[in-house]
Enzyme design. Structure first.
Site, PDB file in Angstrom:
ATOM      1  N   HIS A  94      38.549   4.435 -29.944  1.00  0.00           N
ATOM      2  CA  HIS A  94      38.576   3.052 -29.503  1.00  0.00           C
ATOM      3  C   HIS A  94      38.326   3.004 -27.808  1.00  0.00           C
ATOM      4  CE1 HIS A  94      39.411   1.620 -33.469  1.00  0.00           C
ATOM      5  NE2 HIS A  94      38.835   0.538 -33.082  1.00  0.00           N
ATOM      6  N   GLY A  95      39.100   4.230 -27.369  1.00  0.00           N
ATOM      7  CA  GLY A  95      39.096   4.105 -25.825  1.00  0.00           C
ATOM      8  C   GLY A  95      40.023   5.198 -25.336  1.00  0.00           C
TER       9      GLY A  95
END
Lengths: 474, 332
Positions: A323-324
């Site tokens: 996701h990041g």
């Protein structure tokens, strides 16, 4: 070019008008061109990267199709995975790991400096690299034949409705739809229109309005009241759900209008009764990708209990990191990995039965209790996901147990109900009928009244400032 | 081929029937709203000014501008003889509106001999598309607005607002839904009282010392903190208007409106005055624009209703001041 913008409306109307009047091959050319225009509208420089990623996996696919030699096939698949993970790692994680290493060395008293490369994150890179990798892995595993035409494969990677935020499609699901002629049926049109309408409503009316309160609360670092902590987390839970599922609905709806079927990405996730149920309902295309290409590749549950727990945890940590490039995503992934592991432990030890739909009131009560408990676990996960710092996580967590009814909390709950009541009604209806398309089965005038109410709320309450979708950053 | 399989089959498919019903319901809703719910005062003013500009006797001097000029320049005080002076300043308008107004007057044969442009300079920076495209412009004027605009989305939004009462008044509906405030929907718009009536009311208040100026807020509004900027559409249509006036022998004069000291000082910091006059001087050099009032006058706070709108006391002072310079303009 956001789905919730007038630019996209004009873009799609033009593309669709042309599309409906073209033959199959011309339609594919049109969609590929439109997809590159759509992507280039954000940053045309990254088109080259997209094209490079596409070319590598196309050639790898052809190589896998023509070679029976295991060592050659292994080298080819490693080449594909290394390349895709390489560009993902470079563009998405370079700064994160470099900064983390420097902080670690600094904590050990070693002073190291590095010049930040100032790497911009290409939008949708996590989505299209994973989608492309699923294709080469499937060809490697001989689950599908390689795609022979470059332009068909390029369209598979760049198909604009799902290019920047999914759903992450599998080659064996989407490529045949590209290769073969598509038929636009009345049912697809009506399904497509209703998905787009519902998705836009969720994004513009619910997500963007709740997002205002979420941003205000998460702008603070400390001094959270109990009400603020609860409202911040609860609102974010509905913001991220309506934002992401809204995007997916629009992507699926737009695709349906053109005769494509994309995979379903959400299935009433807040009705999940346990962690594994949640991941069968939330971001299904990613969770099934992680299961099929990561968890299973690591051995899944075939190598003993301990390794199963390890695999679960690792899969979810990497899923969080997907996701990041930030530690809170790692925490969120770890948290969900632990939830899955604990749930598995209780299930394996016979302390939990596999939840089932049942008519008895006891089973219903247990179901409601399970759902409520899982919802609370999910909410806490969203705090880890949304928080801007560890300090914020700690301070909000400390504020949670001191429950006190406040005017702010009451007002906020009313606000949530005010904006999200159509969602609550619709999902309850879908859940109890066990049919996500239940609304489409009601009489036409009833459906039309529903559309009209949504349209009115969209026009009057919608946030038209063109807020970006949360998952675009991933 | 992705061609639709059969149009006739659509009629038998309930979800598609639902879309048909939906379109019908929305049409009924929109028509009912248009028929039963009120228009805003601004929209009423648009219709009235447009009608007057095309049908009223041809004026000698016409004042154009936004709400500041509408309330701040009193024609009865400007005209010391029988000169026909009209104030066609429109609330919420900008240079693009003025261009359309002049064009309509020319087409109707009602063009004035002199035009006094009294736009607040900040109206050059943005175009209120929902108002301009959504309400003020006529259908035939839309293509010109579209081709001269560089913001297609805003234009399209204006076009949608033109078609939808709900979209036009979404803020009022939002107030109704979120705060239960239904005032807009029960109040009928009150047209601006005639100037003579407003003056008489003011003088009655002055006689009894009952006139009270509004205290201004402590914090200056953001709009006055921004540097002078001209949007593409306003620039193009302002130029077109000046050329149109020149081609038709209409003399165009610029009038700078007074401001409060705080606004003046703030703008000085961002070089507002210099930028404004650099912009206007290019037209002055080309002989397309003259100055009736170039200097920006600084008035006391108690002459304003807010940071830019003069109250009646301020309007009298400014109009009386302008009336001194008007004969020279008319003799030009």
């Amino acid at each position: 070019m956001l789905f919730n913008s007038l630019q996209f409306l004009v873009f799609f109307v033009v593309v669709y008008a042309l599309y409906l009047n073209m033959a199959h091959r011309a339609q594919n050319w049109l969609l590929l061109t439109a997809s590159y225009v759509f992507y280039g509208a954000w940053d045309y420089r990254f088109l080259l990267l997209l094209l490079l990623s596409t070319s590598v996996d196309y050639l790898v696919g052809l190589g896998l199709g023509s070679s029976r030699e295991p060592s050659v096939r292994k080298r080819l698949i490693l080449c594909s995975i290394s390349f895709q993970l390489g560009i993902l790692g470079f563009f998405k994680y370079w700064n994160f790991f470099a900064d983390s290493l420097i902080q670690l060395l600094a904590s050990l008293g070693l002073s190291v400096t590095h010049s930040t490369l100032g790497i911009a994150l290409p939008i949708g890179i996590s989505f299209y690299t994973f989608q492309s990798m699923s294709y080469t892995i499937d060809v490697y595993r001989e689950r599908m034949a390689p795609c022979r035409r470059f332009f068909d494969f390029a369209l598979f990677v760049a198909f604009f409705p799902q290019l920047v935020a999914g759903p992450i499609e599998r080659g064996r699901q989407l490529i045949p739809q590209i290769v073969k002629s598509r038929v636009v049926t009345p049912r697809k049109i009506s399904d497509g229109v209703s998905l787009i309408a519902w998705g836009l409503f969720k994004k513009v009316v619910i997500a963007d309005n709740l997002g205002i309160t979420v941003d205000q609360i998460f702008a603070k670092t400390d001094d959270f009241t109990n009400g603020e902590a609860i409202v911040g987390i609860l609102f974010f839970a509905f913001q991220i759900y309506t934002d992401f599922s809204g995007y997916t609905d629009i992507a699926r709806g737009v695709s349906k209008l053109m005769g494509f079927e994309l995979v379903q990405n959400f299935n009433l996730p807040y009705f999940a009764r346990n962690p594994s149920d949640f991941w069968r309902r939330w971001h299904i295309s990613l969770s099934s990708w992680l299961r099929d290409y990561l968890y299973v590749s690591m051995g899944g549950n075939r190598s003993g209990e301990l390794k199963t727990y390890r695999n679960l945890l690792l899969t979810m940590v990497l899923g969080g990191l997907w996701h990041g490039a930030a530690w809170n995503f790692v925490c969120w992934g770890t948290y969900h990995g632990l939830l899955l592991a604990v749930h598995r432990f209780f299930q394996q030890s016979g302390m939990l039965s596999a939840g089932q739909h049942s008519q008895g009131w006891k089973e219903r009560a247990v179901n409601v209790a399970s759902m409520s408990l899982m919802f609370l676990f999910t909410l806490y996960g969203w705090l880890l996901f949304r928080a801007n710092s560890l300090e914020q996580i700690v301070n909000m967590t400390l504020a949670l147990p001191h429950f006190a009814s406040s005017a702010f909390l009451l007002r906020s709950l009313l606000k949530l109900a005010f904006y999200a009541w159509p969602l609550f009604l619709m999902e309850l209806w879908q859940y109890y009928s066990a049919d996500l398309r239940i609304a489409m089965h009601s009489p036409a005038p009833v459906q039309a009244i529903g559309y009209t109410v949504l349209f009115f709320l969209f026009l009057t309450l919608g946030d038209f400032n063109g807020a970006s979708f949360i998952y675009f950053q991933f | 081929m992705g061609r639709l399989s059969s149009i006739s089959s659509f009629r038998r498919y309930p979800p598609l029937q639902a879309i048909g019903w939906f379109i019908l319901f929305v049409l009924i809703l929109e028509i009912a709203c248009r028929a039963c719910l009120p228009e805003s005062g601004m929209e009423v003013e648009f219709h009235e000014i447009s009608k007057r500009a095309e049908t009223a006797p041809t004026p000698t001097v016409e004042i154009v501008g936004d709400s500041v000029a509408a309330g701040g320049i009193l024609t009865t005080l400007l005209s010391k003889d029988s000169t026909n002076i009209v104030n066609y300043a429109v609330t919420g308008s900008g240079p693009a509106f003025t261009y359309l107004l002049l064009k309509r007057e020319l087409a109707a044969g009602h063009a004035p001999a002199y035009v006094l442009i009294a736009h607040s300079p900040h109206t050059f920076s943005g175009v209120r598309f929902p108002v301009l495209v959504g309400s003020f412009a006529q259908w035939s004027e839309l293509p010109e607005l579209f081709w001269n605009s560089d913001d297609g989305s805003a234009f399209l939004y204006g076009l949608l607002a033109r078609l939808s009462y709900i979209l036009t008044y979404r803020d009022q509906f939002k107030l109704l839904l979120t705060q239960g405030n239904y005032q807009f929907f029960i109040d009928r718009p009150v047209p601006r009282a005639p100037e003579t009536q407003r003056l008489a009311e003011y003088r009655a208040l002055e006689k009894t010392n009952a006139f009270k100026a509004n205290p201004l807020p402590d914090e200056i509004w953001d709009i006055y903190k921004e540097p002078f900027h001209v949007s593409r559409l306003n620039d193009r249509l302002f130029r077109k208007m000046l050329k149109l006036a020149k081609a038709n022998g209409i003399k165009v004069f610029w009038v700078s409106l007074p401001v409060t000291k705080r606004v003046f000082d703030y703008r000085e910091q961002v070089g507002y005055r210099g930028d404004l006059f650099r912009y206007l001087d290019q037209f002055s050099s080309a002989g397309e624009l003259k100055f009736l009032q170039r200097d920006i006058l600084v008035y006391e706070d108690d002459l304003f209703d807010d940071f830019s709108h003069l109250n009646m006391r301020g309007a009298i002072r400014f109009s009386s001041y302008l009336s001194g310079t008007l004969p020279a303009m008319l003799a030009h």
